[in-house]
Design a protein around this motif. Structure first.
Motif, PDB file in Angstrom:
ATOM      1  N   VAL A 145       0.862  -1.176   0.000  1.00  0.00           N
ATOM      2  CA  VAL A 145       0.000   0.000   0.000  1.00  0.00           C
ATOM      3  C   VAL A 145       0.900   1.227   0.000  1.00  0.00           C
ATOM      4  CG1 VAL A 145      -1.797   1.260   1.240  1.00  0.00           C
ATOM      5  CG2 VAL A 145      -1.794  -1.252   1.260  1.00  0.00           C
ATOM      6  N   LEU A 146       0.830   2.000  -1.070  1.00  0.00           N
ATOM      7  CA  LEU A 146       1.694   3.181  -1.157  1.00  0.00           C
ATOM      8  C   LEU A 146       1.149   4.307  -0.295  1.00  0.00           C
ATOM      9  CD1 LEU A 146       0.093   5.299  -3.227  1.00  0.00           C
ATOM     10  CD2 LEU A 146       0.991   3.733  -4.903  1.00  0.00           C
ATOM     11  N   ASP A 147       2.024   5.210   0.067  1.00  0.00           N
ATOM     12  CA  ASP A 147       1.656   6.378   0.860  1.00  0.00           C
ATOM     13  C   ASP A 147       1.287   7.499  -0.112  1.00  0.00           C
ATOM     14  OD1 ASP A 147       1.480   8.655   2.398  1.00  0.00           O
ATOM     15  OD2 ASP A 147       3.431   8.407   3.371  1.00  0.00           O
ATOM     16  N   PRO A 148       0.003   7.853  -0.218  1.00  0.00           N
ATOM     17  CA  PRO A 148      -0.409   8.862  -1.194  1.00  0.00           C
ATOM     18  C   PRO A 148       0.163  10.259  -0.930  1.00  0.00           C
ATOM     19  CG  PRO A 148      -2.252   8.274   0.232  1.00  0.00           C
ATOM     20  CD  PRO A 148      -1.118   7.346   0.566  1.00  0.00           C
ATOM     21  N   MET A 149       0.696  10.475   0.247  1.00  0.00           N
ATOM     22  CA  MET A 149       1.376  11.750   0.510  1.00  0.00           C
ATOM     23  C   MET A 149       2.709  11.793  -0.231  1.00  0.00           C
ATOM     24  SD  MET A 149      -0.608  13.558   2.370  1.00  0.00           S
ATOM     25  CE  MET A 149       0.480  14.847   2.946  1.00  0.00           C
ATOM     26  N   GLU A 150       3.293  10.632  -0.479  1.00  0.00           N
ATOM     27  CA  GLU A 150       4.596  10.532  -1.139  1.00  0.00           C
ATOM     28  C   GLU A 150       4.463  10.286  -2.640  1.00  0.00           C
ATOM     29  OE1 GLU A 150       7.872  10.473   0.099  1.00  0.00           O
ATOM     30  OE2 GLU A 150       7.243  11.023   2.110  1.00  0.00           O
ATOM     31  N   VAL A 151       3.778   9.211  -2.991  1.00  0.00           N
ATOM     32  CA  VAL A 151       3.678   8.792  -4.394  1.00  0.00           C
ATOM     33  C   VAL A 151       2.239   8.412  -4.728  1.00  0.00           C
ATOM     34  CG1 VAL A 151       6.074   7.967  -4.470  1.00  0.00           C
ATOM     35  CG2 VAL A 151       4.261   6.371  -3.940  1.00  0.00           C
ATOM     36  N   SER A 152       1.885   8.550  -6.016  1.00  0.00           N
ATOM     37  CA  SER A 152       0.530   8.187  -6.426  1.00  0.00           C
ATOM     38  C   SER A 152       0.493   6.929  -7.273  1.00  0.00           C
ATOM     39  CB  SER A 152      -0.139   9.338  -7.174  1.00  0.00           C
ATOM     40  OG  SER A 152       0.619   9.720  -8.284  1.00  0.00           O
ATOM     41  N   ASP A 153       1.670   6.434  -7.701  1.00  0.00           N
ATOM     42  CA  ASP A 153       1.693   5.214  -8.491  1.00  0.00           C
ATOM     43  C   ASP A 153       3.096   4.626  -8.465  1.00  0.00           C
ATOM     44  OD1 ASP A 153       0.739   3.162 -10.088  1.00  0.00           O
ATOM     45  OD2 ASP A 153       0.423   4.412 -11.866  1.00  0.00           O
ATOM     46  N   ILE A 154       3.181   3.342  -8.741  1.00  0.00           N
ATOM     47  CA  ILE A 154       4.450   2.630  -8.846  1.00  0.00           C
ATOM     48  C   ILE A 154       4.414   1.876 -10.164  1.00  0.00           C
ATOM     49  CG2 ILE A 154       5.971   0.883  -7.828  1.00  0.00           C
ATOM     50  CD1 ILE A 154       4.396   1.361  -5.174  1.00  0.00           C
ATOM     51  N   GLY A 155       5.517   1.920 -10.883  1.00  0.00           N
ATOM     52  CA  GLY A 155       5.585   1.168 -12.124  1.00  0.00           C
ATOM     53  C   GLY A 155       6.894   0.413 -12.223  1.00  0.00           C
ATOM     54  N   GLN A 156       6.816  -0.802 -12.697  1.00  0.00           N
ATOM     55  CA  GLN A 156       8.015  -1.566 -13.039  1.00  0.00           C
ATOM     56  C   GLN A 156       7.929  -1.788 -14.538  1.00  0.00           C
ATOM     57  OE1 GLN A 156       7.973  -4.779  -9.911  1.00  0.00           O
ATOM     58  NE2 GLN A 156       9.988  -3.909  -9.479  1.00  0.00           N
ATOM     59  N   VAL A 157       8.595  -0.897 -15.267  1.00  0.00           N
ATOM     60  CA  VAL A 157       8.517  -0.878 -16.724  1.00  0.00           C
ATOM     61  C   VAL A 157       9.914  -0.712 -17.307  1.00  0.00           C
ATOM     62  CG1 VAL A 157       6.178   0.086 -16.732  1.00  0.00           C
ATOM     63  CG2 VAL A 157       8.134   1.621 -16.818  1.00  0.00           C
ATOM     64  N   HIS A 158      10.029  -1.058 -18.590  1.00  0.00           N
ATOM     65  CA  HIS A 158      11.297  -0.819 -19.275  1.00  0.00           C
ATOM     66  C   HIS A 158      11.452   0.693 -19.433  1.00  0.00           C
ATOM     67  CE1 HIS A 158      14.348  -0.630 -22.374  1.00  0.00           C
ATOM     68  NE2 HIS A 158      14.718  -1.823 -21.933  1.00  0.00           N
ATOM     69  N   PRO A 159      12.656   1.226 -19.211  1.00  0.00           N
ATOM     70  CA  PRO A 159      12.835   2.676 -19.315  1.00  0.00           C
ATOM     71  C   PRO A 159      12.365   3.279 -20.638  1.00  0.00           C
ATOM     72  CG  PRO A 159      14.738   1.709 -18.255  1.00  0.00           C
ATOM     73  CD  PRO A 159      13.869   0.569 -18.734  1.00  0.00           C
ATOM     74  N   SER A 160      12.347   2.511 -21.726  1.00  0.00           N
ATOM     75  CA  SER A 160      11.881   3.045 -23.007  1.00  0.00           C
ATOM     76  C   SER A 160      10.378   3.316 -23.008  1.00  0.00           C
ATOM     77  CB  SER A 160      12.232   2.087 -24.148  1.00  0.00           C
ATOM     78  OG  SER A 160      11.523   0.872 -24.006  1.00  0.00           O
ATOM     79  N   GLU A 161       9.659   2.812 -22.005  1.00  0.00           N
ATOM     80  CA  GLU A 161       8.207   2.959 -21.929  1.00  0.00           C
ATOM     81  C   GLU A 161       7.762   4.099 -21.020  1.00  0.00           C
ATOM     82  OE1 GLU A 161       6.585  -0.827 -20.795  1.00  0.00           O
ATOM     83  OE2 GLU A 161       7.772  -1.873 -22.300  1.00  0.00           O
ATOM     84  N   ILE A 162       8.710   4.865 -20.495  1.00  0.00           N
ATOM     85  CA  ILE A 162       8.370   5.907 -19.526  1.00  0.00           C
ATOM     86  C   ILE A 162       9.297   7.103 -19.743  1.00  0.00           C
ATOM     87  CG2 ILE A 162       9.921   5.162 -17.669  1.00  0.00           C
ATOM     88  CD1 ILE A 162       7.484   5.514 -15.772  1.00  0.00           C
ATOM     89  N   LEU A 163       8.810   8.267 -19.393  1.00  0.00           N
ATOM     90  CA  LEU A 163       9.620   9.478 -19.488  1.00  0.00           C
ATOM     91  C   LEU A 163       9.779  10.044 -18.080  1.00  0.00           C
ATOM     92  CD1 LEU A 163      10.994  11.201 -21.692  1.00  0.00           C
ATOM     93  CD2 LEU A 163       8.974  12.672 -21.609  1.00  0.00           C
ATOM     94  N   PRO A 164      10.811   9.583 -17.364  1.00  0.00           N
ATOM     95  CA  PRO A 164      11.012  10.088 -15.994  1.00  0.00           C
ATOM     96  C   PRO A 164      11.588  11.505 -16.026  1.00  0.00           C
ATOM     97  CG  PRO A 164      12.796   8.613 -16.578  1.00  0.00           C
ATOM     98  CD  PRO A 164      11.825   8.610 -17.735  1.00  0.00           C
ATOM     99  N   HIS A 165      11.769  12.068 -14.853  1.00  0.00           N
ATOM    100  CA  HIS A 165      12.418  13.377 -14.764  1.00  0.00           C
ATOM    101  C   HIS A 165      13.771  13.281 -15.470  1.00  0.00           C
ATOM    102  CE1 HIS A 165      14.400  16.902 -13.065  1.00  0.00           C
ATOM    103  NE2 HIS A 165      13.164  17.384 -12.995  1.00  0.00           N
ATOM    104  N   PRO A 166      14.204  14.343 -16.165  1.00  0.00           N
ATOM    105  CA  PRO A 166      15.447  14.248 -16.942  1.00  0.00           C
ATOM    106  C   PRO A 166      16.693  13.942 -16.115  1.00  0.00           C
ATOM    107  CG  PRO A 166      14.603  16.511 -16.927  1.00  0.00           C
ATOM    108  CD  PRO A 166      13.541  15.636 -16.349  1.00  0.00           C
ATOM    109  N   THR A 167      16.717  14.293 -14.835  1.00  0.00           N
ATOM    110  CA  THR A 167      17.877  13.930 -14.025  1.00  0.00           C
ATOM    111  C   THR A 167      17.973  12.411 -13.893  1.00  0.00           C
ATOM    112  OG1 THR A 167      16.576  14.269 -12.009  1.00  0.00           O
ATOM    113  CG2 THR A 167      17.980  16.103 -12.735  1.00  0.00           C
ATOM    114  N   ASP A 168      16.822  11.748 -13.739  1.00  0.00           N
ATOM    115  CA  ASP A 168      16.833  10.285 -13.662  1.00  0.00           C
ATOM    116  C   ASP A 168      17.130   9.669 -15.027  1.00  0.00           C
ATOM    117  OD1 ASP A 168      16.411  10.369 -10.966  1.00  0.00           O
ATOM    118  OD2 ASP A 168      14.378   9.576 -11.018  1.00  0.00           O
TER     119      ASP A 168
END
Length: 176
Positions: free
Chosen positions: A116-139
């Protein structure tokens, strides 16, 4: 090098808040990401991470943040690099600065189905290949340099410029 504390008693070094993140491989060449709800990167997909607590090592913080934000119990962690990141939270907003210690888990982890995630911290969790997501540019840069992704370096630069973020690797040694 000076070390002090800010109002929340978090360690600061050279005006940078000390933080740690974990690159946590998941099943089938995926990476664990969290959709951040607060802080300078609210609304962005990020690697699990956060501030290093008083008396806590960077590795301990990376491990704790992975468990708190994504529910993953990582095994052995190895250092990847250290980065100084500076920016402004919003147009005309207060500047921020982090010294981010990056670790990667040697073994894949799966987010537990009953986490159960803490909605104060995060709203979703994903385990995906990096090509399928656009994270913050620092990451994006961190994942590129750690060999987990191949985001276009020009895209990463343009996104960092758009977010008014600068990022420098601390030290000149090779990334393991």
């Amino acid at each position: 090098m000076t070390t002090a504390s800010d109002a929340s008693n978090q360690p600061i070094e050279n005006d940078l808040i000390m933080a740690a993140v974990a690159i946590v491989p998941g099943p089938e060449a995926s990476v664990t990401f969290v959709l951040q709800n607060r802080g300078a990167y609210a609304g962005h997909w990020l690697l699990p991470g956060g501030r290093i607590g008083p008396g806590e090592s960077a590795e301990q913080a990376a491990r704790r943040e992975a468990a708190e934000e994504a529910g993953v119990a990582v095994g052995e962690l190895v250092p990847v690099g250290v980065y100084d990141i500076r920016g402004r939270a919003e147009e005309g907003g207060e500047p921020y600065g982090f010294r981010v210690h990056v670790y990667r888990a040697l073994e894949p982890c799966v987010v537990p189905a009953d986490f159960v995630l803490d909605p104060m911290e995060v709203s979703d969790i994903g385990q995906v290949h990096p090509s399928e997501i656009l994270p913050h540019p620092t990451d994006m840069r961190i994942l590129n340099e750690a060999g987990f992704a191949d985001y276009d370096p020009e895209l990463v630069r343009r996104l960092m410029d758009a977010d008014r973020v600068t990022m420098a690797r601390v030290g000149s040694g090779p990334i393991p």
